[in-house]
Structures are given as structure tokens and as C-alpha cells.
Design an enzyme around this catalytic site. Structure first.
Site, PDB file in Angstrom:
ATOM      1  N   SER A 187      58.355  33.143  44.706  1.00 41.90           N
ATOM      2  CA  SER A 187      58.960  32.790  45.984  1.00 41.90           C
ATOM      3  C   SER A 187      58.354  33.599  47.124  1.00 41.90           C
ATOM      4  O   SER A 187      58.015  34.779  46.962  1.00 41.90           O
ATOM      5  CB  SER A 187      60.469  33.046  45.931  1.00 41.90           C
ATOM      6  OG  SER A 187      61.053  32.927  47.212  1.00 41.90           O
ATOM      7  N   PRO A 199      60.508  28.810  41.629  1.00 40.32           N
ATOM      8  CA  PRO A 199      60.660  29.954  42.536  1.00 40.32           C
ATOM      9  C   PRO A 199      62.126  30.238  42.827  1.00 40.32           C
ATOM     10  O   PRO A 199      62.895  29.335  43.163  1.00 40.32           O
ATOM     11  CB  PRO A 199      59.935  29.488  43.811  1.00 40.32           C
ATOM     12  CG  PRO A 199      60.029  27.995  43.774  1.00 40.32           C
ATOM     13  CD  PRO A 199      59.968  27.627  42.319  1.00 40.32           C
ATOM     14  N   THR A 200      62.521  31.475  42.656  1.00 38.13           N
ATOM     15  CA  THR A 200      63.848  31.928  43.071  1.00 38.13           C
ATOM     16  C   THR A 200      63.678  33.258  43.790  1.00 38.13           C
ATOM     17  O   THR A 200      62.864  34.092  43.397  1.00 38.13           O
ATOM     18  CB  THR A 200      64.804  32.105  41.876  1.00 38.13           C
ATOM     19  OG1 THR A 200      64.191  32.931  40.878  1.00 38.13           O
ATOM     20  CG2 THR A 200      65.166  30.761  41.256  1.00 38.13           C
ATOM     21  N   TYR A 203      57.030  28.975  52.474  1.00 40.43           N
ATOM     22  CA  TYR A 203      57.701  28.456  53.663  1.00 40.43           C
ATOM     23  C   TYR A 203      56.742  28.633  54.830  1.00 40.43           C
ATOM     24  O   TYR A 203      55.992  29.614  54.885  1.00 40.43           O
ATOM     25  CB  TYR A 203      58.993  29.227  53.955  1.00 40.43           C
ATOM     26  CG  TYR A 203      60.097  29.020  52.955  1.00 40.43           C
ATOM     27  CD1 TYR A 203      60.793  27.817  52.886  1.00 40.43           C
ATOM     28  CD2 TYR A 203      60.473  30.047  52.087  1.00 40.43           C
ATOM     29  CE1 TYR A 203      61.829  27.634  51.982  1.00 40.43           C
ATOM     30  CE2 TYR A 203      61.510  29.878  51.178  1.00 40.43           C
ATOM     31  CZ  TYR A 203      62.177  28.660  51.134  1.00 40.43           C
ATOM     32  OH  TYR A 203      63.194  28.486  50.242  1.00 40.43           O
ATOM     33  N   THR A 216      57.726  24.237  50.160  1.00 40.32           N
ATOM     34  CA  THR A 216      59.108  23.761  50.187  1.00 40.32           C
ATOM     35  C   THR A 216      59.320  22.950  51.465  1.00 40.32           C
ATOM     36  O   THR A 216      59.146  23.470  52.568  1.00 40.32           O
ATOM     37  CB  THR A 216      60.091  24.936  50.119  1.00 40.32           C
ATOM     38  OG1 THR A 216      59.949  25.571  48.844  1.00 40.32           O
ATOM     39  CG2 THR A 216      61.527  24.456  50.274  1.00 40.32           C
ATOM     40  N   ARG A 248      75.765  27.833  52.453  1.00 38.96           N
ATOM     41  CA  ARG A 248      76.264  28.286  51.155  1.00 38.96           C
ATOM     42  C   ARG A 248      77.486  29.151  51.442  1.00 38.96           C
ATOM     43  O   ARG A 248      77.364  30.300  51.894  1.00 38.96           O
ATOM     44  CB  ARG A 248      75.170  29.035  50.412  1.00 38.96           C
ATOM     45  CG  ARG A 248      73.923  28.155  50.241  1.00 38.96           C
ATOM     46  CD  ARG A 248      72.682  28.922  49.918  1.00 38.96           C
ATOM     47  NE  ARG A 248      71.504  28.075  50.106  1.00 38.96           N
ATOM     48  CZ  ARG A 248      70.252  28.511  50.029  1.00 38.96           C
ATOM     49  NH1 ARG A 248      70.011  29.789  49.753  1.00 38.96           N
ATOM     50  NH2 ARG A 248      69.242  27.691  50.224  1.00 38.96           N
ATOM     51  N   GLN A 277      55.091  29.825  46.072  1.00 34.78           N
ATOM     52  CA  GLN A 277      55.957  28.962  46.881  1.00 34.78           C
ATOM     53  C   GLN A 277      55.913  29.444  48.317  1.00 34.78           C
ATOM     54  O   GLN A 277      56.060  30.629  48.598  1.00 34.78           O
ATOM     55  CB  GLN A 277      57.390  29.000  46.340  1.00 34.78           C
ATOM     56  CG  GLN A 277      58.395  28.203  47.160  1.00 34.78           C
ATOM     57  CD  GLN A 277      59.006  29.020  48.288  1.00 34.78           C
ATOM     58  OE1 GLN A 277      59.171  30.238  48.160  1.00 34.78           O
ATOM     59  NE2 GLN A 277      59.316  28.364  49.388  1.00 34.78           N
ATOM     60  N   LYS A 334      57.618  20.534  47.216  1.00 32.80           N
ATOM     61  CA  LYS A 334      58.876  20.759  46.508  1.00 32.80           C
ATOM     62  C   LYS A 334      60.053  20.400  47.422  1.00 32.80           C
ATOM     63  O   LYS A 334      60.125  20.868  48.559  1.00 32.80           O
ATOM     64  CB  LYS A 334      59.003  22.227  46.086  1.00 32.80           C
ATOM     65  CG  LYS A 334      60.304  22.564  45.373  1.00 32.80           C
ATOM     66  CD  LYS A 334      60.322  24.024  44.962  1.00 32.80           C
ATOM     67  CE  LYS A 334      61.614  24.388  44.237  1.00 32.80           C
ATOM     68  NZ  LYS A 334      62.775  24.409  45.148  1.00 32.80           N
ATOM     69  N   ARG A 342      71.268  23.595  46.868  1.00 31.48           N
ATOM     70  CA  ARG A 342      71.602  24.676  47.795  1.00 31.48           C
ATOM     71  C   ARG A 342      71.363  24.310  49.256  1.00 31.48           C
ATOM     72  O   ARG A 342      71.621  25.115  50.139  1.00 31.48           O
ATOM     73  CB  ARG A 342      70.774  25.922  47.435  1.00 31.48           C
ATOM     74  CG  ARG A 342      71.186  26.508  46.099  1.00 31.48           C
ATOM     75  CD  ARG A 342      70.139  27.458  45.538  1.00 31.48           C
ATOM     76  NE  ARG A 342      70.006  28.709  46.265  1.00 31.48           N
ATOM     77  CZ  ARG A 342      70.841  29.738  46.193  1.00 31.48           C
ATOM     78  NH1 ARG A 342      71.928  29.647  45.430  1.00 31.48           N
ATOM     79  NH2 ARG A 342      70.611  30.850  46.856  1.00 31.48           N
ATOM     80  N   ASP A 380      62.717  19.659  39.026  1.00 30.82           N
ATOM     81  CA  ASP A 380      63.420  20.940  39.074  1.00 30.82           C
ATOM     82  C   ASP A 380      64.893  20.651  39.361  1.00 30.82           C
ATOM     83  O   ASP A 380      65.212  19.872  40.260  1.00 30.82           O
ATOM     84  CB  ASP A 380      62.830  21.805  40.198  1.00 30.82           C
ATOM     85  CG  ASP A 380      63.760  22.930  40.614  1.00 30.82           C
ATOM     86  OD1 ASP A 380      63.829  23.924  39.882  1.00 30.82           O
ATOM     87  OD2 ASP A 380      64.409  22.810  41.665  1.00 30.82           O
ATOM     88  N   GLY A 381      65.786  21.267  38.599  1.00 29.55           N
ATOM     89  CA  GLY A 381      67.202  21.132  38.918  1.00 29.55           C
ATOM     90  C   GLY A 381      68.050  20.677  37.751  1.00 29.55           C
ATOM     91  O   GLY A 381      67.920  19.550  37.278  1.00 29.55           O
ATOM     92  N   GLY A 382      68.923  21.566  37.267  1.00 32.19           N
ATOM     93  CA  GLY A 382      69.928  21.189  36.284  1.00 32.19           C
ATOM     94  C   GLY A 382      69.528  21.329  34.839  1.00 32.19           C
ATOM     95  O   GLY A 382      70.355  21.086  33.946  1.00 32.19           O
ATOM     96  N   HIS A 396      66.606  21.549  45.648  1.00 33.85           N
ATOM     97  CA  HIS A 396      66.692  22.984  45.975  1.00 33.85           C
ATOM     98  C   HIS A 396      67.842  23.647  45.208  1.00 33.85           C
ATOM     99  O   HIS A 396      68.549  24.509  45.744  1.00 33.85           O
ATOM    100  CB  HIS A 396      66.890  23.161  47.482  1.00 33.85           C
ATOM    101  CG  HIS A 396      66.315  24.429  48.037  1.00 33.85           C
ATOM    102  ND1 HIS A 396      65.300  24.455  48.961  1.00 33.85           N
ATOM    103  CD2 HIS A 396      66.623  25.737  47.815  1.00 33.85           C
ATOM    104  CE1 HIS A 396      65.014  25.702  49.284  1.00 33.85           C
ATOM    105  NE2 HIS A 396      65.790  26.507  48.595  1.00 33.85           N
TER     106      HIS A 396
END
Length: 366
Positions: free
Chosen positions: A107, A78-79, A131, A157, A166, A129, A233, A260, A288-290, A257
Site C-alpha cells: 500500500s 494492499p492494506t 494513490y 486505486t 467508516r 498500490q 483496482k 470500505r 478482491d473482496g470477501g 475496496h
């Protein structure tokens, strides 16, 4: 698009194409962005150990995730706010996942609604996803809409009781472009971001509306309002993975995340082994990540993940060519993974052995 042959080529193209505010939003991490760099660099600390003479002529990348058969263990994370990358945004991304036979995760903070995405990609395996908002009725409505629209899982999440700092977004006073809104909240006060801020409009939005009192017991509340499996997540420790499974999660998505939330956490790939050891026999574990290369998919699977998810690479594909751009990104990483799989002596995912990947320190001891 023919000269873009790696995910990093797509990323470089996006850096030259996107407006500054959108680019900074998509690419930035928390704080000094040490973890953002480390998410990628950590993969280079692990070495593949190929096995030879194993007859790898016929290769099969398919797997079953939460009961759904998919063509490869590579899905889309999700973005938020994808129409900043392409006018068709999440709908184009979901159609690409559908065409490639893999999972798309929508998302909560999307610029295409749950219903629009469901209509755009009716045959895709779609996850939502989530919240948890202070307004629990609003949260309940999101869950019910996702169920009605045919989404197959909820991705809760759990690493965002507050939104991370950020610095690029704060400096830019980031808000959504005026022609866009948070589509899942059309007609409510939650659809937009305040322009009257000296900070990031997204941070102000999140910290005013998201529920920072959420605890483990709230997973029971979520399970009481849905029959969908719950994926947690944002887990980075074995302790939290165990608590998640004990509280009813069907899967754990190891993630920081996209680096972030808070700077200084481990890279996702570093956190993966302890979590896989702790709960891998009781729940599915994903990463997830990278991920920017197919060899990294192989490393993650050997280290305990059943599947990996990518967020930013799909955005870079959107920037370049909408649905076709995302399909190209997925095709590139699928090809890289399948090549690495065969060269390492595997025909199918079940052939991958933990001993096929070691930390670089293994060779220092020889």
C-alpha cells in the site's frame, strides 16, 4: 497456532488480540456495513457443480500473471498500516508471499517503506498500490522508487476520489499510534495524520492530500512516467472496465475496496461476471473482496477471474504470528482450493470450466 485451522479462526483470534482502534480500522466497512457483510455472503449464492472420474492425481496450481510465474492464483491485497498488526508489518507479509511463491501488494499508506519491503523480500513478486496525490511530483517519486526497488506492477486505486465514511474510525477519531508513521513519506509533511480533528485522522489526511480531480486521461499521464504495467483496482462495472482497457490498463482488479468506500455496492463476486465478459479477452481480470475459503477461489476463477487477492486474512495472520502467521493463512486457503479443485474434477487451472459454478436460482428452475 496449531488449533487455528481456518481463516475465520485467525480472524476470531485477532478480534481478541488487537487494540480496539486498530481492530476497528482493519475490520470496518463504510456506512451501515451492509456491503461488508454481503461481500462474504454473496459467495454462498453460487453453487459448485463437480465433475467426476477425471483422474486428478497430479494437480498444479501455478499460473502466469502479467508475465510472472507464481505458484497459485491467490495473492495479497494492499492494506494500509500493517505495523498496527505486527511490529514487522509489511516486511513480514512480503516475506510470507515470497516463501509461498505468490504476489504481495504494498500500500502507498504503509508503515514500512518501499525500500524496506524490497530489501526484506527481494525475490517476491511485488506490486505497488498507488494513490495519485495533488502533488504530482510526490506521486512521480513514489512510482520511480517502486520501479528502482524492483516492483513489477502499479496498482492504481480508482475508487477513492474521496475516502469513505467508516463510522468506527470517526467515532474512535482514528490516527496512527505515535510510534508509527507512513513510511513512504518519511521526512515530508505527508508522513503523519493530524490529531486535531473530531473525525477520522485518516479521512482528513486523504481528503486534504489525494487528488479528487483524477480522470481517465490521467492514466495516460501515469503511463508516461512508468514502464510498469498498470492494474486498475476498484472497478465494479463493465463500462469502467472497458474504459480502463481502452486507456491502457493491463489488468482490472474487481473490488469494492473491502466494502470500505460506499455502502450499497454489489459484492465483488457479483460484479465479476459482467467485467470478465466485457474485457477478459483483452486484459487480465482479478478479484478482491470477501475471500475466506478455498472454495470461493474456485468460484471466482470459474466466473472469470484469473487470480484472487486477500487483504484482511493476511492481517489476521500477521496478528497471530507475523510471517509465519501469514504463511499459515496462505497454506490453509491453498489447501482448501487444491482440495476443491481436485474434487470438482480439475488438475490445473485451465481445467476449470464456467459451467462448474451456477447461481442458486439455477436449481430453483429445475
Amino acid at each position: 497456532m496449531s488449533n487455528l485451522v481456518s481463516i475465520r479462526d485467525f480472524e476470531e483470534h485477532a478480534y481478541k488480540t488487537l487494540p480496539r482502534n486498530a481492530l476497528d480500522y482493519y475490520r470496518s466497512g463504510a456506512g451501515q456495513q451492509t456491503t461488508l457483510k454481503h461481500n462474504r455472503q454473496a459467495f454462498s449464492k453460487y453453487r459448485l457443480r463437480p465433475r467426476c472420474l477425471r483422474n486428478v492425481e497430479n494437480r498444479d496450481l501455478s499460473t502466469t500473471i502479467l508475465g510472472e510465474r507464481i505458484t497459485m492464483p491467490i495473492g495479497i491485497s494492499p492494506t494500509a498500516m500493517q505495523k498496527m498488526a505486527h511490529p514487522e508489518g509489511e516486511c513480514a507479509n512480503a516475506r510470507a508471499a515470497q516463501a509461498m511463491g505468490t504476489i504481495f501488494t504494498l500500500s502507498t499508506l504503509s508503515t514500512s517503506s518501499i525500500e524496506e519491503v524490497a530489501q526484506a523480500a527481494p525475490r517476491a513478486v511485488k506490486w505497488f498500490q498507488l494513490y495519485i496525490y495533488k502533488d504530482r511530483e510526490l506521486t512521480r517519486q513514489l512510482v520511480e522508487r517502486a520501479e528502482r526497488a524492483g516492483f513489477k506492477a502499479l496498482v492504481l486505486t480508482v475508487d477513492a476520489p474521496l475516502f469513505g465514511l467508516r463510522l468506527a474510525d470517526i467515532k474512535n477519531r482514528f490516527i496512527l499510534p505515535p510510534h508509527l508513521c507512513l513510511a513512504n513519506f518519511e521526512g515530508t509533511k505527508s508522513k503523519g495524520m493530524s490529531k486535531k480533528t473530531d473525525s477520522s485522522g485518516l479521512n482528513v489526511y486523504v481528503n486534504s492530500l489525494f487528488d479528487s480531480t483524477v480522470e481517465w486521461k490521467d492514466i495516460a499521464w501515469l503511463k508516461s512516467i512508468t514502464s510498469l504495467p498498470i492494474v486498475l483496482k476498484g472497478i465494479l462495472t463493465a463500462e469502467d472496465a472497458v474504459l480502463g482497457v481502452q486507456n491502457g490498463a493491463s489488468a482490472i482488479l474487481v473490488s469494492n475496496h473491502g466494502a470500505r468506500q460506499v455502502d450499497g455496492t454489489p459484492a465483488s463476486i457479483e460484479a465479476l461476471p459482467e467485467i470478465a465478459r466485457a474485457v477478459g479477452d483483452r486484459a487480465e481480470v482479478y478479484l478482491d473482496g470477501g475471500i475466506t475459503d478455498g472454495t470461493e477461489v474456485l468460484k471466482a476463477l470459474a466466473m472469470g477471474a484469473k487470480m484472487v487477492f486477500m487483504g484482511r486474512p493476511a492481517l489476521w495472520g500477521l496478528v497471530q504470528g507475523g510471517e509465519d502467521g501469514v504463511k499459515k493463512v496462505l497454506t490453509i486457503i491453498r489447501t482448501e482450493f487444491e482440495t476443491a479443485l481436485g474434487i470438482c474434477g480439475c488438475c490445473r487451472l485451465s481445467d476449470i470450466e464456467p459451467t462448474m459454478v451456477v447461481h442458486e436460482s439455477f436449481y430453483a428452475k429445475l
